[in-house]
Design an enzyme around this catalytic site. Structure first.
Site, mmCIF file in Angstrom:
data_model
loop_
_atom_site.group_PDB
_atom_site.id
_atom_site.type_symbol
_atom_site.label_atom_id
_atom_site.label_comp_id
_atom_site.label_asym_id
_atom_site.label_seq_id
_atom_site.Cartn_x
_atom_site.Cartn_y
_atom_site.Cartn_z
ATOM 1 N N GLU A 284 0.830 -1.214 0.000
ATOM 2 C CA GLU A 284 0.000 0.000 0.000
ATOM 3 C C GLU A 284 0.859 1.257 0.000
ATOM 4 O O GLU A 284 0.433 2.295 -0.458
ATOM 5 C CB GLU A 284 -0.917 0.024 1.236
ATOM 6 N N HIS A 305 8.380 -26.698 -1.366
ATOM 7 C CA HIS A 305 7.738 -27.825 -2.056
ATOM 8 C C HIS A 305 6.525 -27.364 -2.862
ATOM 9 O O HIS A 305 5.721 -28.183 -3.296
ATOM 10 C CB HIS A 305 7.343 -28.897 -1.030
ATOM 11 N N LYS A 419 -14.279 -0.128 -3.656
ATOM 12 C CA LYS A 419 -15.365 0.254 -2.741
ATOM 13 C C LYS A 419 -16.485 0.952 -3.514
ATOM 14 O O LYS A 419 -17.664 0.664 -3.309
ATOM 15 C CB LYS A 419 -14.837 1.206 -1.655
HETATM 16 O O1 PA5 Z 1 -3.439 1.090 5.923
HETATM 17 C C1 PA5 Z 1 -4.586 1.495 5.789
HETATM 18 O O2 PA5 Z 1 -4.851 2.689 5.927
HETATM 19 C C2 PA5 Z 1 -5.735 0.556 5.495
HETATM 20 O O3 PA5 Z 1 -5.318 -0.751 5.356
HETATM 21 C C3 PA5 Z 1 -6.755 0.608 6.599
HETATM 22 O O4 PA5 Z 1 -6.144 0.254 7.800
HETATM 23 C C4 PA5 Z 1 -7.939 -0.304 6.320
HETATM 24 O O5 PA5 Z 1 -8.521 0.032 5.086
HETATM 25 C C5 PA5 Z 1 -8.962 -0.209 7.419
HETATM 26 O O6 PA5 Z 1 -9.431 1.099 7.551
HETATM 27 P P1 PA5 Z 1 -10.234 1.562 8.816
HETATM 28 O O7 PA5 Z 1 -9.378 1.392 9.999
HETATM 29 O O8 PA5 Z 1 -10.561 2.998 8.557
HETATM 30 O O9 PA5 Z 1 -11.462 0.691 8.909
#
Ligand code: PA5
Length: 442
Positions: A284, A305, A419
């Site tokens: 990310e 394996h 989303k």
């Molecule tokens: O790193 C990030 O920002 C995301 O992975 C969020 O943690 C994830 O989308 C969850 O978001 P939230 O804590 O707002 O539910």
């Protein structure tokens, strides 16, 4: 402390090129240090190990003690992405592979998928447990945890009554905004805050990670100490800074040598979720603007394996980052057998860990011969202190590496695309125009 060994890359890169990438990584270190880069309003994680207030740790321990007094034997931790991977990684790394921890509840995770079977089976588990729940969402609006929480909340309220259920629910969310904050305030849940300036994937040392880890019976103070000691090493600007070395080499292997994939390798099944946490952190943080190294992972020797063939002889697109643990926490010696029908007596009196280490070394040599450079990340052992150090090391190195690559490590605009489509397809109010649009495409 974390040590980076670049010896397994030396036959793939020229010294001068590595030095040039160290210069780039040092410039990126400056940007992170001066807080002058893109996303610099999300740098709160840098000082968490040294500025986490005692009151917060005591607050986590108070929930643990209160739920223990209520006889809680199951904690459902609800969250997705950065709101669960750090806690899951630590709990899996520190837990017995097979046995429950004495004197602590079992911690399970939900809200990280939309599988109906998963949630139905969670309800089966709740039915035979004395349960409590930690619900974690920084935004307070994420669909997966919201769906799981609605079901768990209603279950707890039906079983224990609304007021006792409220004592068995803790919310971890934004200080002011979001549906979860509103709900927690209305129901009077104990609440912990995700700091504004810490993004989800950098939040393991906030209550997001600390509370579930404490509830599972592990020492969060030691974890913060390990992170603080690692921070002290990271904030020294030097070509020998381990984060600078890691960032420089992985960027050189990627941009300079055309390696598109980084395979995170562990030799202990307890570290499989460390790989999951690392994949989110690097995926990310770096995968944007058409750039980035694709983060993949294997758990050896099992995956030798399965994926071993590809890594040895398939497309030459990858390098490996191998976690090397110096000391095993347990000792198992291979016994001698007078009949030796299995022909294993040549290993008699050897520790299993020695075999694991030789498998690791043999694989290193084979993969280097096969054209796969190897970075090694060494730690002394797996415990709370070293996990704290590992978390801090990879977070800091991620900041340095992403700035070296030239991207903002702290945003994730691409996560919104699925989303929008999902909301349109689910006919969420406000998405009517997108619904019309998407229905034409299917
Ligand atoms: O790193 C990030 O920002 C995301 O992975 C969020 O943690 C994830 O989308 C969850 O978001 P939230 O804590 O707002 O539910």
């Amino acid at each position: 402390m974390v040590k980076v060994n670049l010896g397994g890359c030396s036959s793939f890169v020229k010294d001068a090129d590595y030095k040039a990438y160290v210069e780039k990584a040092l410039a990126a270190w400056d940007v992170l240090d001066a807080e002058s880069g893109a996303g610099n309003d999300f740098l709160g994680w840098k000082t968490l190990p040294v500025d986490t207030p005692e009151q917060l740790i005591v607050g986590c321990e108070a929930v643990r003690d209160d739920w223990q007094a209520r006889g809680v034997d199951l904690v459902v931790t609800i969250g997705i992405g950065g709101s669960y991977l750090g806690a899951r990684c630590a709990i899996e790394a520190l837990s017995h592979n097979f046995l429950p921890k004495t004197g602590a509840p079992r911690v399970v995770f939900a809200g990280n998928n939309l599988s109906e079977e998963y949630l139905a089976e969670l309800m089966d588990l709740l039915a035979v447990s004395n349960a409590a729940c930690v619900v974690i969402s920084k935004s307070g609006t994420t669909t997966e945890p919201a769906v799981a929480f609605r079901l768990v909340k209603q279950y707890l309220e039906n079983k224990y009554g609304r007021s006792e259920a409220a004592e068995r629910i803790v919310a971890i969310t934004d200080a002011k905004r979001g549906a979860l904050k509103t709900l927690a305030t209305q129901e009077g849940y104990r609440t912990f805050i995700v700091p504004d300036n810490v993004g989800g994937r950098f939040s393991v040392l906030t209550p997001v990670g600390l509370l579930p880890i404490a509830l599972a019976g592990f020492d969060i103070r030691a974890m913060l100490r390990g992170a603080a000691d690692e921070r002290a090493a990271m904030i020294v600007k030097s070509a020998d800074n381990e984060a600078v070395k890691y960032a420089a080499m992985r960027n050189l292997l990627h941009t300079g040598c055309g390696k598109a994939v980084e395979v995170f390798v562990t030799y202990n099944p307890k570290l499989t979720y460390l790989a999951e946490w690392w994949k989110q952190l690097y995926g990310e943080s770096e995968g944007k603007d058409g750039k980035g190294i694709f983060p993949a992972s294997v758990t050896n020797t099992a995956d030798l394996h399965s994926m071993g063939q590809f890594i040895q002889e398939g497309s030459r697109v990858m390098f490996e980052t191998v976690i090397t643990v110096e000391n095993s926490n347990r000792k198992v010696v291979i016994t001698s057998d007078p009949q030796n029908l299995d022909q294993l007596n040549y290993l008699a009196d050897q520790r299993v860990e020695h075999c694991n280490a030789m498998a690791q070394l043999g694989t290193k040599i084979a993969h280097i011969d096969g054209g796969v450079p190897q970075l090694e990340i060494g730690v002394e052992k797996i415990d709370e202190y070293n996990l704290g150090a590992i978390f801090y090391f990879f977070e800091f190195a991620c900041g340095v590496s992403a700035y070296t690559l030239g991207v903002n490590p702290f945003n994730q605009p691409g996560v919104e695309a699925y989303k929008k489509n999902m909301f349109a397809l689910l006919r969420k109010p406000g998405f009517e125009a997108q619904t019309e649009e998407i229905l034409k495409r299917i």
